[in-house]
Design a protein around this motif. Structure first.
Motif, PDB file in Angstrom:
ATOM      1  N   UNK A  10      -2.195  12.173   1.029  1.00 62.23           N
ATOM      2  CA  UNK A  10      -2.797  10.646   0.557  1.00 62.23           C
ATOM      3  C   UNK A  10      -4.141  10.880   0.584  1.00 62.23           C
ATOM      4  N   UNK A  11      -4.990  12.050   1.520  1.00 61.84           N
ATOM      5  CA  UNK A  11      -6.328  11.729   1.262  1.00 61.84           C
ATOM      6  C   UNK A  11      -6.947  13.045   0.325  1.00 61.84           C
ATOM      7  N   UNK A  12      -5.938  13.521  -0.477  1.00 59.60           N
ATOM      8  CA  UNK A  12      -6.480  14.351  -1.490  1.00 59.60           C
ATOM      9  C   UNK A  12      -7.196  13.511  -2.634  1.00 59.60           C
ATOM     10  N   UNK A  13      -8.227  14.312  -2.914  1.00 59.60           N
ATOM     11  CA  UNK A  13      -8.878  13.485  -4.317  1.00 59.60           C
ATOM     12  C   UNK A  13      -8.338  14.312  -5.517  1.00 59.60           C
ATOM     13  N   UNK A  14      -7.784  13.677  -6.341  1.00 62.87           N
ATOM     14  CA  UNK A  14      -7.169  14.472  -7.597  1.00 62.87           C
ATOM     15  C   UNK A  14      -8.301  15.117  -8.403  1.00 62.87           C
ATOM     16  N   UNK A  60     -20.618   3.560  -4.459  1.00 59.59           N
ATOM     17  CA  UNK A  60     -20.789   5.028  -3.656  1.00 59.59           C
ATOM     18  C   UNK A  60     -20.853   6.196  -4.144  1.00 59.59           C
ATOM     19  N   UNK A  61     -20.695   6.215  -5.685  1.00 58.25           N
ATOM     20  CA  UNK A  61     -21.000   7.427  -6.626  1.00 58.25           C
ATOM     21  C   UNK A  61     -19.769   8.756  -5.943  1.00 58.25           C
ATOM     22  N   UNK A  62     -18.610   8.320  -5.943  1.00 64.43           N
ATOM     23  CA  UNK A  62     -17.730   9.358  -5.388  1.00 64.43           C
ATOM     24  C   UNK A  62     -16.450   9.022  -5.832  1.00 64.43           C
ATOM     25  N   UNK A  63     -15.770  10.172  -6.038  1.00 62.74           N
ATOM     26  CA  UNK A  63     -14.206  10.473  -6.563  1.00 62.74           C
ATOM     27  C   UNK A  63     -13.569   9.819  -5.475  1.00 62.74           C
ATOM     28  N   UNK A  64     -12.323   9.129  -5.742  1.00 63.31           N
ATOM     29  CA  UNK A  64     -11.744   8.574  -4.593  1.00 63.31           C
ATOM     30  C   UNK A  64     -10.263   9.293  -4.453  1.00 63.31           C
ATOM     31  N   UNK A  65      -9.805   9.396  -3.111  1.00 60.41           N
ATOM     32  CA  UNK A  65      -8.703  10.105  -2.664  1.00 60.41           C
ATOM     33  C   UNK A  65      -7.526   9.223  -3.089  1.00 60.41           C
ATOM     34  N   UNK A  66      -6.114   9.615  -2.925  1.00 52.59           N
ATOM     35  CA  UNK A  66      -5.044   8.605  -3.288  1.00 52.59           C
ATOM     36  C   UNK A  66      -5.065   7.440  -2.482  1.00 52.59           C
ATOM     37  N   UNK A  67      -5.281   7.640  -1.361  1.00 54.82           N
ATOM     38  CA  UNK A  67      -5.318   6.438  -0.381  1.00 54.82           C
ATOM     39  C   UNK A  67      -6.208   5.559  -0.946  1.00 54.82           C
ATOM     40  N   UNK A  68      -7.337   5.885  -1.286  1.00 50.78           N
ATOM     41  CA  UNK A  68      -8.666   4.978  -1.547  1.00 50.78           C
ATOM     42  C   UNK A  68      -8.470   4.482  -3.008  1.00 50.78           C
ATOM     43  N   UNK A  69      -7.801   5.208  -4.058  1.00 51.21           N
ATOM     44  CA  UNK A  69      -7.447   4.662  -5.326  1.00 51.21           C
ATOM     45  C   UNK A  69      -6.419   3.440  -5.071  1.00 51.21           C
ATOM     46  N   UNK A  70      -5.577   3.745  -4.262  1.00 48.24           N
ATOM     47  CA  UNK A  70      -4.444   2.780  -3.908  1.00 48.24           C
ATOM     48  C   UNK A  70      -4.776   1.531  -3.412  1.00 48.24           C
ATOM     49  N   UNK A  71      -5.894   1.719  -2.763  1.00 50.95           N
ATOM     50  CA  UNK A  71      -6.351   0.164  -1.940  1.00 50.95           C
ATOM     51  C   UNK A  71      -7.296  -0.392  -3.139  1.00 50.95           C
ATOM     52  N   UNK A 123       0.793   4.034  -2.851  1.00 53.03           N
ATOM     53  CA  UNK A 123       0.280   5.456  -2.388  1.00 53.03           C
ATOM     54  C   UNK A 123       1.532   6.591  -2.871  1.00 53.03           C
ATOM     55  N   UNK A 124       2.597   6.097  -2.596  1.00 48.83           N
ATOM     56  CA  UNK A 124       3.823   7.138  -2.998  1.00 48.83           C
ATOM     57  C   UNK A 124       3.814   7.230  -4.488  1.00 48.83           C
ATOM     58  N   UNK A 125       3.497   6.240  -5.193  1.00 50.09           N
ATOM     59  CA  UNK A 125       3.759   6.472  -6.598  1.00 50.09           C
ATOM     60  C   UNK A 125       2.752   7.175  -7.299  1.00 50.09           C
ATOM     61  N   UNK A 126       1.432   7.006  -6.676  1.00 48.80           N
ATOM     62  CA  UNK A 126       0.202   8.001  -7.251  1.00 48.80           C
ATOM     63  C   UNK A 126       0.595   9.611  -6.701  1.00 48.80           C
ATOM     64  N   UNK A 127       0.972   9.598  -5.679  1.00 42.86           N
ATOM     65  CA  UNK A 127       1.202  10.719  -5.024  1.00 42.86           C
ATOM     66  C   UNK A 127       2.239  11.563  -5.889  1.00 42.86           C
ATOM     67  N   UNK A 128       3.271  10.949  -6.117  1.00 43.01           N
ATOM     68  CA  UNK A 128       4.424  11.569  -6.803  1.00 43.01           C
ATOM     69  C   UNK A 128       3.975  11.810  -8.250  1.00 43.01           C
ATOM     70  N   UNK A 129       3.131  11.054  -8.902  1.00 37.31           N
ATOM     71  CA  UNK A 129       2.512  11.528 -10.147  1.00 37.31           C
ATOM     72  C   UNK A 129       1.592  12.501 -10.189  1.00 37.31           C
ATOM     73  N   UNK A 145       0.837  -1.412   0.125  1.00 35.40           N
ATOM     74  CA  UNK A 145       0.196   0.032  -0.099  1.00 35.40           C
ATOM     75  C   UNK A 145       0.794   1.132  -0.076  1.00 35.40           C
ATOM     76  N   UNK A 146       1.755   1.162   0.743  1.00 30.08           N
ATOM     77  CA  UNK A 146       2.562   2.527   0.899  1.00 30.08           C
ATOM     78  C   UNK A 146       3.322   2.870  -0.277  1.00 30.08           C
TER      79      UNK A 146
END
Length: 90
Positions: A31-35, A72-83, A9-15, A5-6
């Motif tokens: 990590x809780x940012x929704x792009x 859930x009809x929602x955009x996902x955060x970096x953490x949620x997208x990683x999971x 998350x770090x790869x998505x966050x970096x991009x 997971x870490x």
């Protein structure tokens, strides 16, 4: 290959941070940012998924968009997208 997971998350966050800078959005990326909510469109996020496939050496199914949860009809955060990516990656 087992994804951690870490690392995901770090790869998505970096991009996302790189795109954030290129677009001049000046958003604080956590990590809780929704792009999508900071102005990164789904067209760009699809490209992010392609970059992630290369960086993480995984295959994301064409029918899957990791930055959105249909149930859930929602955009996902970096953490949620990683999971989500860890669950569906091959």
């Amino acid at each position: 290959m087992k994804l951690k997971l870490e690392n995901v998350e770090n790869q998505i966050k970096s991009i996302i941070e790189e795109i954030n800078g290129q677009l001049g959005l000046n958003a604080s990326i956590k990590m809780n940012t929704c792009p999508y909510e900071i102005g990164i469109t789904s067209q760009i996020l699809v490209s992010v998924m392609g970059l992630l496939e290369n960086k993480l050496d995984v295959k994301i199914p064409n029918s899957c968009y990791i930055f959105y949860d249909k149930q859930k009809n929602k955009q996902l955060s970096i953490k949620e997208a990683s999971m989500k990516l860890i669950k569906i990656a091959k």
